[in-house]
Design a protein around this motif. Structure first.
Motif, PDB file in Angstrom:
ATOM      1  N   THR A  93       2.946  13.472   7.941  1.00  0.00           N
ATOM      2  CA  THR A  93       4.416  13.358   7.928  1.00  0.00           C
ATOM      3  C   THR A  93       4.919  12.945   9.310  1.00  0.00           C
ATOM      4  O   THR A  93       5.814  12.103   9.436  1.00  0.00           O
ATOM      5  CB  THR A  93       5.068  14.676   7.466  1.00  0.00           C
ATOM      6  OG1 THR A  93       4.705  14.880   6.095  1.00  0.00           O
ATOM      7  CG2 THR A  93       6.581  14.644   7.572  1.00  0.00           C
ATOM      8  N   ASP A  94       4.327  13.514  10.350  1.00  0.00           N
ATOM      9  CA  ASP A  94       4.665  13.061  11.704  1.00  0.00           C
ATOM     10  C   ASP A  94       4.406  11.561  11.830  1.00  0.00           C
ATOM     11  O   ASP A  94       5.241  10.807  12.350  1.00  0.00           O
ATOM     12  CB  ASP A  94       3.798  13.789  12.744  1.00  0.00           C
ATOM     13  CG  ASP A  94       4.396  15.132  13.174  1.00  0.00           C
ATOM     14  OD1 ASP A  94       5.613  15.322  13.014  1.00  0.00           O
ATOM     15  OD2 ASP A  94       3.626  15.980  13.671  1.00  0.00           O
ATOM     16  N   LEU A  95       3.254  11.147  11.347  1.00  0.00           N
ATOM     17  CA  LEU A  95       2.878   9.731  11.434  1.00  0.00           C
ATOM     18  C   LEU A  95       3.894   8.867  10.679  1.00  0.00           C
ATOM     19  O   LEU A  95       4.335   7.822  11.172  1.00  0.00           O
ATOM     20  CB  LEU A  95       1.487   9.553  10.823  1.00  0.00           C
ATOM     21  CG  LEU A  95       0.812   8.218  11.032  1.00  0.00           C
ATOM     22  CD1 LEU A  95       0.364   8.074  12.478  1.00  0.00           C
ATOM     23  CD2 LEU A  95      -0.398   8.072  10.124  1.00  0.00           C
ATOM     24  N   ALA A  96       4.277   9.315   9.505  1.00  0.00           N
ATOM     25  CA  ALA A  96       5.227   8.569   8.669  1.00  0.00           C
ATOM     26  C   ALA A  96       6.547   8.376   9.417  1.00  0.00           C
ATOM     27  O   ALA A  96       7.142   7.291   9.387  1.00  0.00           O
ATOM     28  CB  ALA A  96       5.451   9.318   7.360  1.00  0.00           C
ATOM     29  N   LYS A  97       6.982   9.419  10.111  1.00  0.00           N
ATOM     30  CA  LYS A  97       8.264   9.336  10.824  1.00  0.00           C
ATOM     31  C   LYS A  97       8.228   8.290  11.942  1.00  0.00           C
ATOM     32  O   LYS A  97       9.241   7.656  12.248  1.00  0.00           O
ATOM     33  CB  LYS A  97       8.637  10.715  11.382  1.00  0.00           C
ATOM     34  CG  LYS A  97       9.054  11.669  10.277  1.00  0.00           C
ATOM     35  CD  LYS A  97       9.289  13.076  10.794  1.00  0.00           C
ATOM     36  CE  LYS A  97       9.791  13.970   9.660  1.00  0.00           C
ATOM     37  NZ  LYS A  97       9.897  15.381  10.086  1.00  0.00           N
ATOM     38  N   ALA A  98       7.060   8.102  12.525  1.00  0.00           N
ATOM     39  CA  ALA A  98       6.945   7.083  13.581  1.00  0.00           C
ATOM     40  C   ALA A  98       7.239   5.696  13.024  1.00  0.00           C
ATOM     41  O   ALA A  98       7.762   4.828  13.736  1.00  0.00           O
ATOM     42  CB  ALA A  98       5.556   7.127  14.196  1.00  0.00           C
TER      43      ALA A  98
ATOM     44  N   GLY B 238       0.823  -1.207   0.000  1.00  0.00           N
ATOM     45  CA  GLY B 238       0.000   0.000   0.000  1.00  0.00           C
ATOM     46  C   GLY B 238       0.857   1.256   0.000  1.00  0.00           C
ATOM     47  O   GLY B 238       0.437   2.317   0.483  1.00  0.00           O
ATOM     48  N   GLY B 239       2.040   1.151  -0.564  1.00  0.00           N
ATOM     49  CA  GLY B 239       2.990   2.281  -0.529  1.00  0.00           C
ATOM     50  C   GLY B 239       2.610   3.447  -1.414  1.00  0.00           C
ATOM     51  O   GLY B 239       3.240   4.504  -1.325  1.00  0.00           O
ATOM     52  N   CYS B 240       1.603   3.273  -2.283  1.00  0.00           N
ATOM     53  CA  CYS B 240       1.146   4.412  -3.095  1.00  0.00           C
ATOM     54  C   CYS B 240      -0.015   5.144  -2.421  1.00  0.00           C
ATOM     55  O   CYS B 240      -0.512   6.143  -2.939  1.00  0.00           O
ATOM     56  CB  CYS B 240       0.698   3.956  -4.492  1.00  0.00           C
ATOM     57  SG  CYS B 240       2.078   3.401  -5.498  1.00  0.00           S
ATOM     58  N   GLY B 241      -0.474   4.634  -1.299  1.00  0.00           N
ATOM     59  CA  GLY B 241      -1.603   5.257  -0.610  1.00  0.00           C
ATOM     60  C   GLY B 241      -1.178   6.488   0.189  1.00  0.00           C
ATOM     61  O   GLY B 241      -0.008   6.893   0.153  1.00  0.00           O
ATOM     62  N   PHE B 242      -2.129   7.044   0.902  1.00  0.00           N
ATOM     63  CA  PHE B 242      -1.912   8.304   1.626  1.00  0.00           C
ATOM     64  C   PHE B 242      -0.790   8.174   2.661  1.00  0.00           C
ATOM     65  O   PHE B 242       0.236   8.859   2.577  1.00  0.00           O
ATOM     66  CB  PHE B 242      -3.238   8.704   2.275  1.00  0.00           C
ATOM     67  CG  PHE B 242      -3.195   9.928   3.132  1.00  0.00           C
ATOM     68  CD1 PHE B 242      -2.537  11.084   2.723  1.00  0.00           C
ATOM     69  CD2 PHE B 242      -3.861   9.947   4.365  1.00  0.00           C
ATOM     70  CE1 PHE B 242      -2.514  12.221   3.521  1.00  0.00           C
ATOM     71  CE2 PHE B 242      -3.856  11.081   5.163  1.00  0.00           C
ATOM     72  CZ  PHE B 242      -3.173  12.212   4.743  1.00  0.00           C
ATOM     73  N   ILE B 243      -0.922   7.264   3.590  1.00  0.00           N
ATOM     74  CA  ILE B 243       0.104   7.145   4.642  1.00  0.00           C
ATOM     75  C   ILE B 243       1.335   6.426   4.085  1.00  0.00           C
ATOM     76  O   ILE B 243       2.475   6.788   4.390  1.00  0.00           O
ATOM     77  CB  ILE B 243      -0.459   6.413   5.877  1.00  0.00           C
ATOM     78  CG1 ILE B 243      -1.750   7.087   6.350  1.00  0.00           C
ATOM     79  CG2 ILE B 243       0.565   6.404   7.014  1.00  0.00           C
ATOM     80  CD1 ILE B 243      -2.501   6.334   7.422  1.00  0.00           C
ATOM     81  N   GLY B 244       1.113   5.437   3.215  1.00  0.00           N
ATOM     82  CA  GLY B 244       2.227   4.684   2.639  1.00  0.00           C
ATOM     83  C   GLY B 244       3.197   5.569   1.874  1.00  0.00           C
ATOM     84  O   GLY B 244       4.419   5.436   2.012  1.00  0.00           O
ATOM     85  N   SER B 245       2.675   6.479   1.077  1.00  0.00           N
ATOM     86  CA  SER B 245       3.558   7.316   0.247  1.00  0.00           C
ATOM     87  C   SER B 245       4.388   8.257   1.122  1.00  0.00           C
ATOM     88  O   SER B 245       5.585   8.452   0.872  1.00  0.00           O
ATOM     89  CB  SER B 245       2.745   8.106  -0.782  1.00  0.00           C
ATOM     90  OG  SER B 245       1.757   8.899  -0.144  1.00  0.00           O
ATOM     91  N   HIS B 246       3.777   8.816   2.153  1.00  0.00           N
ATOM     92  CA  HIS B 246       4.535   9.703   3.048  1.00  0.00           C
ATOM     93  C   HIS B 246       5.587   8.905   3.829  1.00  0.00           C
ATOM     94  O   HIS B 246       6.680   9.402   4.103  1.00  0.00           O
ATOM     95  CB  HIS B 246       3.585  10.441   4.005  1.00  0.00           C
ATOM     96  CG  HIS B 246       2.766  11.491   3.305  1.00  0.00           C
ATOM     97  ND1 HIS B 246       1.656  11.182   2.557  1.00  0.00           N
ATOM     98  CD2 HIS B 246       2.919  12.830   3.202  1.00  0.00           C
ATOM     99  CE1 HIS B 246       1.158  12.291   2.035  1.00  0.00           C
ATOM    100  NE2 HIS B 246       1.897  13.311   2.405  1.00  0.00           N
ATOM    101  N   THR B 247       5.250   7.670   4.167  1.00  0.00           N
ATOM    102  CA  THR B 247       6.217   6.831   4.889  1.00  0.00           C
ATOM    103  C   THR B 247       7.376   6.460   3.961  1.00  0.00           C
ATOM    104  O   THR B 247       8.543   6.421   4.392  1.00  0.00           O
ATOM    105  CB  THR B 247       5.515   5.571   5.434  1.00  0.00           C
ATOM    106  OG1 THR B 247       4.468   5.997   6.304  1.00  0.00           O
ATOM    107  CG2 THR B 247       6.470   4.673   6.191  1.00  0.00           C
ATOM    108  N   CYS B 248       7.080   6.226   2.698  1.00  0.00           N
ATOM    109  CA  CYS B 248       8.139   5.922   1.730  1.00  0.00           C
ATOM    110  C   CYS B 248       9.147   7.079   1.684  1.00  0.00           C
ATOM    111  O   CYS B 248      10.363   6.860   1.719  1.00  0.00           O
ATOM    112  CB  CYS B 248       7.509   5.691   0.355  1.00  0.00           C
ATOM    113  SG  CYS B 248       8.717   5.265  -0.899  1.00  0.00           S
ATOM    114  N   VAL B 249       8.631   8.308   1.658  1.00  0.00           N
ATOM    115  CA  VAL B 249       9.516   9.491   1.637  1.00  0.00           C
ATOM    116  C   VAL B 249      10.420   9.494   2.867  1.00  0.00           C
ATOM    117  O   VAL B 249      11.642   9.660   2.768  1.00  0.00           O
ATOM    118  CB  VAL B 249       8.671  10.785   1.585  1.00  0.00           C
ATOM    119  CG1 VAL B 249       9.511  12.013   1.921  1.00  0.00           C
ATOM    120  CG2 VAL B 249       8.022  10.934   0.211  1.00  0.00           C
ATOM    121  N   GLU B 250       9.842   9.282   4.040  1.00  0.00           N
ATOM    122  CA  GLU B 250      10.637   9.351   5.277  1.00  0.00           C
ATOM    123  C   GLU B 250      11.640   8.200   5.373  1.00  0.00           C
ATOM    124  O   GLU B 250      12.747   8.389   5.862  1.00  0.00           O
ATOM    125  CB  GLU B 250       9.722   9.380   6.512  1.00  0.00           C
ATOM    126  CG  GLU B 250       8.807  10.594   6.578  1.00  0.00           C
ATOM    127  CD  GLU B 250       9.547  11.925   6.419  1.00  0.00           C
ATOM    128  OE1 GLU B 250      10.674  12.064   6.945  1.00  0.00           O
ATOM    129  OE2 GLU B 250       9.006  12.828   5.749  1.00  0.00           O
TER     130      GLU B 250
END
Ligand code: UD1
Length: 366
Positions: free
Chosen positions: A262-267, A31-43
């Motif tokens: 983005t905060d969530l992704a960093k976690a 699910g890396g193209c989704g909302f949280i997935g994509s931001h997590t990929c960046v981080e």
């Protein structure tokens, strides 16, 4: 590659260079193209991990990978596969070679749709989880991060809720898939598998990347609050329906804990670091990811108008079925153990979401 620069950015307590662990630093994001997935990929990429995305694009676009590349200067590997297909999952794992961990985002997530199509939700959300965990074991991964939700707490007896709050009966098949998924993970890890798991219980993720290169892409009429607010501000929707002003809250509207994406992704980076570096103290650990602040629907709408200077017409409607009156999280465990803390002020999060909405309009997407 050193990861310790993250310490400054969001408090991850990393002191050792990654290569000391002499292992793969490749992470699979379903699910890396989704909302949280994509931001997590960046981080993750910013933190030095190599990312491999598995996504069936059922609720996302392949162009998200371009946005990630524009932000980070690095293109993640991408497989358009459905994680309910074990053969495809295993083939991709074989092709990619050593992998350190998985973050399993891929799931259907519309509460209302789950009531209409429960079997779709149980099949999709649970069989993909089982396939990914079997792959994690068979390919000797270190860590498995699962996207859970504060929905497991139902209407809590008190807020802020901590991780020991009782799990309440689910109010939708979607919520039930999160509860069952947590049970499945617990039972499987109990068998003595080789990997550890971290279960992240998200409160309400909102916002968009500050570059406006990636954000939320709701299909059709948005069900969640902020996408609806943004589309109303843009004139796509006539007015926002505020579901209920007669709750037992200071202004009568529901209260949630809105957490910047983005905060969530960093976690997720902190959670993976912990497992990959062998620092987990338990086979399974649970963390609430929220700000610790409750914000009402009306407060969110007013703060959006202040942050953007754009008007959001709204009307008060009846309560939405299944809504919880108030919930916000106690993120103390994530703060102290993961060394993570939500940092982006709400106004900035809302301004980022609006910038993303404006970008979608410029691109003619909506
Ligand atoms: C729901 C899920 C949660 C999931 C999240 C994101 C439950 C109980 N909650 O959260 O698990 O992670 O969606 O998919 O299953 N509102 C309006 N007008 C609107 C839309 C929403 O007033 O047009 C209000 C709602 O009544 C609620 C608040 O805004 O009080 C937040 O709603 P929403 O964004 O849909 O998230 P949740 O229902 O909290």
């Amino acid at each position: 590659m050193f990861l310790c620069f993250r310490k400054k950015a969001y408090l991850c307590s990393i002191e050792t260079p990654y290569n000391n662990y002499n292992m793969a630093n490749k992470i699979v994001l379903t699910g890396g193209c989704g909302f949280i997935g994509s931001h997590t990929c960046v981080e993750l990429q910013n933190a030095g991990y190599d990312v491999v995305i598995f996504d069936n694009l059922s609720n996302s676009e392949a162009s998200v990978v371009d946005g990630i590349e524009r932000i980070t200067g690095k293109r993640p590997a991408f497989y358009q596969i459905d994680c309910t297909n074990k053969g495809d999952v295993y083939q991709a794992f074989q092709k990619e070679g050593p992998i350190a961990g998985v973050i399993h985002f891929a799931a259907s997530k519309a509460v209302g749709e789950s009531v209409q199509k429960p079997l779709l939700y149980y099949r999709n959300n649970l069989s993909s989880l089982m396939n990914m965990m079997e792959a994690a074991e068979d390919f000797h991964l270190k860590g498995f991060v699962f996207s859970s939700s504060c929905t497991v707490y139902g209407e809590p007896d008190q807020s802020p809720v901590d991780e020991n709050a009782p799990i309440k009966p689910a109010t939708s098949p979607y919520g039930n898939t999160k509860q069952i998924a947590e049970e499945i993970i617990k039972d499987y890890l109990h068998t003595g598998v080789g990997f550890n798991a971290i279960i992240l219980r998200y409160f309400n993720p909102i916002g968009a990347h500050p570059t406006a290169e990636i954000g939320e892409l709701p299909r059709g009429v948005p069900q969640n609050l902020l996408p609806y607010v943004c589309q109303t501000a843009m004139g796509i929707r006539k007015e926002l329906n505020v579901f209920g002003n007669d709750y037992n809250t200071p202004d009568g509207s529901c209260i949630r804990d809105y957490i910047d994406v983005t905060d969530l992704a960093k976690a997720h980076v902190c959670a993976l670091d912990r497992m990959v570096q062998g620092k987990s103290e338990e086979k399974i650990e649970y963390y609430n990811l929220g700000t610790g602040n409750g914000v009402s629907v009306l407060e969110l709408v007013n703060t959006f108008m202040e942050a953007t200077g754009v008007n959001v017409p709204y009307v008060i409607k009846g309560r939405r079925e299944g809504d919880i009156e108030k919930i916000w999280g106690n993120p103390g465990r994530a703060n102290t153990v993961l060394g993570w803390k939500a940092q982006v002020p709400l106004k900035e999060t809302l301004a980022n979401a609006w910038r993303w909405q404006t970008r979608l309009r410029e691109k003619g997407v909506m």
